[in-house]
Enzyme design. Structure first.
Site, PDB file in Angstrom:
ATOM      1  N   GLY A 387       0.831  -1.202   0.000  1.00 57.23           N
ATOM      2  CA  GLY A 387       0.000   0.000   0.000  1.00 57.23           C
ATOM      3  C   GLY A 387       0.860   1.244   0.000  1.00 57.23           C
ATOM      4  O   GLY A 387       2.063   1.177   0.263  1.00 57.23           O
ATOM      5  N   PRO A 389       2.424   4.942   1.097  1.00 60.05           N
ATOM      6  CA  PRO A 389       2.935   5.379   2.387  1.00 60.05           C
ATOM      7  C   PRO A 389       1.820   5.972   3.241  1.00 60.05           C
ATOM      8  O   PRO A 389       0.913   6.619   2.721  1.00 60.05           O
ATOM      9  CB  PRO A 389       3.946   6.480   2.024  1.00 60.05           C
ATOM     10  CG  PRO A 389       4.285   6.257   0.591  1.00 60.05           C
ATOM     11  CD  PRO A 389       3.101   5.600  -0.028  1.00 60.05           C
ATOM     12  N   GLY A 390       1.896   5.724   4.540  1.00 61.55           N
ATOM     13  CA  GLY A 390       0.941   6.342   5.459  1.00 61.55           C
ATOM     14  C   GLY A 390      -0.420   5.684   5.484  1.00 61.55           C
ATOM     15  O   GLY A 390      -1.367   6.238   6.022  1.00 61.55           O
ATOM     16  N   SER A 710      -2.105   1.734 -19.674  1.00 63.22           N
ATOM     17  CA  SER A 710      -3.460   2.091 -19.263  1.00 63.22           C
ATOM     18  C   SER A 710      -3.909   3.466 -19.741  1.00 63.22           C
ATOM     19  O   SER A 710      -5.076   3.811 -19.604  1.00 63.22           O
ATOM     20  CB  SER A 710      -3.603   1.980 -17.747  1.00 63.22           C
ATOM     21  OG  SER A 710      -2.987   3.062 -17.128  1.00 63.22           O
ATOM     22  N   LYS A 753      -7.026   4.481  -8.592  1.00 60.48           N
ATOM     23  CA  LYS A 753      -7.283   5.460  -9.650  1.00 60.48           C
ATOM     24  C   LYS A 753      -8.626   6.151  -9.441  1.00 60.48           C
ATOM     25  O   LYS A 753      -8.734   7.371  -9.532  1.00 60.48           O
ATOM     26  CB  LYS A 753      -7.283   4.766 -11.018  1.00 60.48           C
ATOM     27  CG  LYS A 753      -5.894   4.345 -11.486  1.00 60.48           C
ATOM     28  CD  LYS A 753      -6.000   3.549 -12.781  1.00 60.48           C
ATOM     29  CE  LYS A 753      -4.625   3.224 -13.328  1.00 60.48           C
ATOM     30  NZ  LYS A 753      -4.703   2.353 -14.495  1.00 60.48           N
TER      31      LYS A 753
HETATM   32  P1  ADP Z   1       2.902   2.991   6.434  1.00 59.38           P
HETATM   33  O1  ADP Z   1       3.697   2.029   7.228  1.00 59.38           O
HETATM   34  O2  ADP Z   1       1.863   2.340   5.591  1.00 59.38           O
HETATM   35  O3  ADP Z   1       3.720   3.960   5.641  1.00 59.38           O
HETATM   36  P2  ADP Z   1       2.183   4.035   8.987  1.00 59.38           P
HETATM   37  O4  ADP Z   1       1.779   2.781   9.643  1.00 59.38           O
HETATM   38  O5  ADP Z   1       3.503   4.590   9.338  1.00 59.38           O
HETATM   39  O6  ADP Z   1       2.072   3.888   7.416  1.00 59.38           O
HETATM   40  O7  ADP Z   1       1.057   5.125   9.213  1.00 59.38           O
HETATM   41  C1  ADP Z   1       1.290   6.524   9.334  1.00 59.38           C
HETATM   42  C2  ADP Z   1       0.498   7.101  10.472  1.00 59.38           C
HETATM   43  O8  ADP Z   1      -0.865   7.061  10.182  1.00 59.38           O
HETATM   44  C3  ADP Z   1       0.691   6.296  11.732  1.00 59.38           C
HETATM   45  O9  ADP Z   1       0.781   7.160  12.799  1.00 59.38           O
HETATM   46  C4  ADP Z   1      -0.573   5.471  11.819  1.00 59.38           C
HETATM   47  O10 ADP Z   1      -0.904   5.169  13.129  1.00 59.38           O
HETATM   48  C5  ADP Z   1      -1.598   6.355  11.169  1.00 59.38           C
HETATM   49  N1  ADP Z   1      -2.652   5.572  10.537  1.00 59.38           N
HETATM   50  C6  ADP Z   1      -2.643   5.073   9.288  1.00 59.38           C
HETATM   51  N2  ADP Z   1      -3.775   4.395   9.043  1.00 59.38           N
HETATM   52  C7  ADP Z   1      -4.531   4.462  10.150  1.00 59.38           C
HETATM   53  C8  ADP Z   1      -5.797   3.969  10.513  1.00 59.38           C
HETATM   54  N3  ADP Z   1      -6.546   3.254   9.663  1.00 59.38           N
HETATM   55  N4  ADP Z   1      -6.254   4.235  11.748  1.00 59.38           N
HETATM   56  C9  ADP Z   1      -5.509   4.963  12.602  1.00 59.38           C
HETATM   57  N5  ADP Z   1      -4.316   5.473  12.328  1.00 59.38           N
HETATM   58  C10 ADP Z   1      -3.804   5.226  11.109  1.00 59.38           C
END
Ligand code: ADP
Length: 821
Positions: A387, A389-390, A710, A753
């Site tokens: 997925g 980032p974030g 695409s 998308k």
């Molecule tokens: P990734 O590892 O996918 O890059 P992270 O796990 O570091 O993302 O997530 C970034 C921030 O967003 C973290 O502080 C995380 O707790 C928060 N976050 C992301 N998705 C959710 C969610 N569904 N519910 C609560 N917090 C989330």
């Protein structure tokens, strides 16, 4: 000329130091010149030495022409001339090449050295011009003429002389073979010719420079030449000196260290501290006894401790062995935590920490349930979270560890190109350490942690070996029971580790790795989801972390939406969390400074704290346009929309595609154009036109490399629009591969998308019919507010996307006007 043939050696005018004087020298030879200043004289032939006027030097001779010449001169009380070979030619060749300048010399007694060898002392007296070789046997005889060495003694010459003296001074300081008095003598010389000769004879310069110096008769020129040579010499000497000093410095340092070590040893033994290292050894052995180690590891450690005990305590190898022993003793070999496989409990923890992610949470709970049921020693499946980032991959990983009662460790593989980073360097390397896997296991402290391997799609590979091969071994349940690290050189059991890998996109994961793993996709969040996550998790967490949770700060939903729309541009919520954090910190600061701070965060406050709102490009076109259609792309950051621009101008039928386009996308553009050509009539386009125009397709968007098929149907729409002068509806976006016959094939990343198009305010989205199944994953809100059209042929698309023609399609002859408005 009576006085001229008296050449006293030494004395005031020559200022030759006493120790250079020799009573052995033959001082008062007969010397007569004819009316032209010419004279005849016996001569010695010298190969690789030049005797400057005033210079005194011993020479070696053996029986032969030179010996005969000197004998003749001594016997007859006649003067002698030194003539010089111009190169290293053998004398036996009678037609030898000699310098046109020689030196009239005085010569001392011949002293026998060995059977055939003699030595004598000679002193140069003045330059002579060699006019003719009169005889070669039994000794050389020459006709010569004394040369005038007068120089105009002006300021210029004075300056040159001063430079000579200064440089010579410096040389003498650096070159130990120049006698200490030499610069003093040089300093007192007033006469330019003499100065030049004196310095020339004192310097260590090569024979070819010496030859140049003796043959340069004009003293001014000779000094200039000499200054050039001096400058070079100084350069060399300074360089040598620098190198010498450095070497000396290093030698001094190591001597100093040696000396200090010896002292230290003496002090230690005086204090009885040598025993300490013995203590240390027994302490190590004790540690080994108490630590649960596999047999092999125990053997190796004891062997190393043994080696250590035989090593002098100051040996550098000592440290290397110590570090190795410490690594083995610090690593977990049998330590475990007990897994908590209570699904109910796990569910609570996942819910407590995360909003949404329903499918993902379900999968995790299933996974835990299976762990509970299956036999103890069955293989651990490997999960792969994919997925943008974030989107919560890491934080969900942490929650799983918490739920299971495992230690959580992670390591990022982004940018790792060297296999050794994963597997370690052999101990023979200086500064070698174990690879990242073993280092992370040490951090975990147990052999069954949850081990997250981040960014496995960003692994590189080059000449230093393929890190993904090492990773395969790490993740392979068949092999990872006996994982080998180059540094450790002991099998290490990774089979109890629960591995979770993460990646932004599935595309760049090495297929062999992907095969090993169960993929769980984390999709982008829509705005409503982000709002919920911010309210329930991000804001409370940031308030807590900045220590202002008791200030009753409130973020109204309107503010959160502005933060999402105009301060962040992302699929996940990482930046959103950061911006919220920034606001909280500003408030915390105002509070500590005793200033007033807002409790209800309005948009004004946000602008004050974070700067003006930004407008991100992610917006639908503002007007219906000709030659511009909107495609949807799938990126590491989730989805995105991107305009496809087509420009038609006078030309010869060429097609140009720009905007960092990959090969597949180029081909797809070609296919779209071919499709258009074959259907020209249908679109009311005169097919002759294709020969008389050039087509330029441009896909902007910040120079990000783009590829994939695409954009095919979008390019086709933009092309048809440009040629038929029909406008493209601005609130429409498309995705789909096109065939030459206009059929539309399915593509990847539909969810991302569609979410991106939705975020950008697109109202109507065209996707391939074969992608219908992907729609199930879309949030209801998106489905309710966007019209999604499933299409299987370009015929289904054209009239939906292009407005009816306003102007006549462009004609071949009048193509001046491009599709620009
Ligand atoms: P990734 O590892 O996918 O890059 P992270 O796990 O570091 O993302 O997530 C970034 C921030 O967003 C973290 O502080 C995380 O707790 C928060 N976050 C992301 N998705 C959710 C969610 N569904 N519910 C609560 N917090 C989330």
């Amino acid at each position: 000329m009576a006085n001229e043939n008296r050449f006293p050696i030494g004395g005031d005018d020559f200022n030759i130091p006493m120790r250079h004087r020799s009573d052995e020298l033959y001082q008062f030879p007969n010397f007569e010149t004819d009316e032209n200043g010419e004279f005849e004289s016996a001569a010695i032939l010298i190969r690789d030495l030049i005797i400057y006027p005033h210079m005194i030097t011993p020479i070696l001779i053996n029986e032969g022409v030179n010996y005969n010449a000197i004998q003749h001169s001594l016997r007859n009380y006649e003067t002698l001339v030194a003539i010089y070979l111009n190169d290293n030619d053998q004398v036996s060749n009678s037609s030898f090449d000699f310098l046109f300048v020689g030196t009239e010399i005085a010569v001392g007694k011949i002293m026998p050295l060995g059977e055939n060898d003699y030595s004598t002392l000679i002193q140069g007296r003045r330059r002579v011009e060699i006019l003719e070789i009169l005889q070669e046997d039994p000794f050389f005889k020459v006709r010569a003429r004394v040369v005038e060495e007068k120089a105009a003694n002006d300021k210029h010459l004075q300056a040159i002389m001063r430079i000579t003296k200064e440089m010579f001074n410096k040389c003498a300081l650096l070159d130990k073979s120049i006698s200490e008095e030499a610069p003093l003598i040089a300093g007192s010389i007033q006469e330019p010719a003499y100065l030049a000769d004196m310095v020339s004879s004192a310097l260590n310069i090569n024979i070819s420079d010496r030859r140049k110096l003796i043959t340069t008769i004009n003293p001014t020129n000779r000094l200039k030449l000499l200054n050039g040579i001096l400058a070079q010499e100084l350069d060399m000497l300074e360089l040598e000196n620098e190198i010498q000093t450095k070497i000396q410095g290093e030698v001094d340092k190591s001597q100093r260290e040696f000396y200090l070590r010896e002292q230290l040893k003496a002090i230690q033994s005086e204090l009885g501290e040598i025993d300490l290292s013995i203590n240390e050894l027994s302490e190590l052995k004790e540690k080994v006894k108490n630590k649960n180690l596999p047999e092999a590891a125990k053997r190796v450690v004891l062997k190393e401790i043994d080696r250590l005990s035989q090593m002098p305590p100051m040996s550098p190898e000592n440290g290397i062995i110590r570090t190795y022993i410490d690594w083995i003793l610090d690593l977990p070999w049998f330590e475990t935590t007990e897994d908590n496989l209570d699904v109910q409990h796990a569910n609570q923890i996942l819910e407590k920490n995360h909003y949404g992610l329903l499918k993902v949470k379900d999968r995790i709970l299933e996974f835990i349930a299976v762990q509970k049921l299956k036999p103890e020693d069955s293989k651990q499946p490997i999960l792969c979270f994919i997925g943008s980032p974030g989107t919560g991959k890491t934080s969900l990983g942490r929650s799983i560890a918490e739920a299971l009662g495992k230690k959580f460790v992670r390591v990022s593989l982004g940018g790792v190109r060297d296999e050794a980073e994963i597997r370690g360097h052999r101990r023979t390397y200086i500064g070698a350490l174990p690879g990242r896997i073993i280092q992370t296991m040490k951090k975990a402290g147990t052999i069954n942690p949850l081990f997250m391997l981040d960014e496995i799609d960003k692994l590189g590979s080059d000449f230093r070996g393929d890190p993904s091969a090492a990773l395969l071994e790490v993740l392979d349940p068949e092999q990872n029971k006996e994982y080998s690290d180059h540094y450790l050189e002991l099998d290490y059991d990774l089979s109890k580790v629960m591995f979770i890998t993460t990646a932004n996109s599935m595309l760049s994961i090495p297929p062999a790795l992907l095969d090993r793993m169960e993929v769980i996709e984390f999709s982008s969040y829509i705005e409503d989801e982000k709002v919920m996550i911010a309210k329930q998790f991000l804001i409370p967490r940031q308030l807590h972390e900045t220590g202002i949770e008791n200030l009753k700060i409130h973020f109204p939903e309107k503010t959160i939406r502005v933060l999402i729309r105009n301060y962040t541009y992302e699929a996940g919520v990482r930046n959103l969390e950061r911006e919220i954090g920034r606001i909280c910190r500003k408030i915390a600061r105002l509070k500590t400074e005793g200033k007033s701070y807002p409790t209800n965060i309005e948009i004004d406050h946000v602008e004050k704290f974070l700067g003006a709102q930004q407008i991100f490009d992610l917006e639908a076109e503002h007007e219906d346009e000709i030659g511009v259609a909107t495609a949807m792309a799938w990126t590491d950051n989730g989805g995105d929309i991107m305009p496809v621009e087509v420009l038609v101008s006078d030309g010869k039928g060429n097609l140009q595609i720009t905007g960092q386009i990959g090969e597949v996308m180029q081909e797809s553009a070609q296919a779209a154009l071919s499709y258009l050509k074959s259907k020209a009539k249908q679109f009311d386009i005169n097919s002759d036109i294709f020969e008389s125009v050039d087509v330029h397709i441009h896909i902007p968007e910040g120079g990000i490399p783009k590829d994939g098929p695409s954009a095919g149907i979008t390019i086709a729409c933009a092309l048809i629009s440009a040629f038929s002068q029909r406008k493209v509806r601005r609130d429409v976006a498309l995705t789909g591969e096109i065939t030459l016959r206009g059929r539309i094939l399915p593509v990847g990343g539909i969810r991302e998308k569609v979410l991106a198009a939705h975020r950008a305010g697109i109202k109507k989205i065209f996707i391939p019919l074969k992608n219908e199944k992907d729609l199930a994953e879309l949030p209801k809100k998106v489905k309710n507010t966007t019209s999604i059209v499933l299409v299987k042929h370009m015929d289904d698309v054209i009239d939906e996307v292009l407005l009816p023609p306003e102007q006549k399609p462009i004609k071949p002859s009048k193509t001046k006007k491009s599709n620009e408005e």
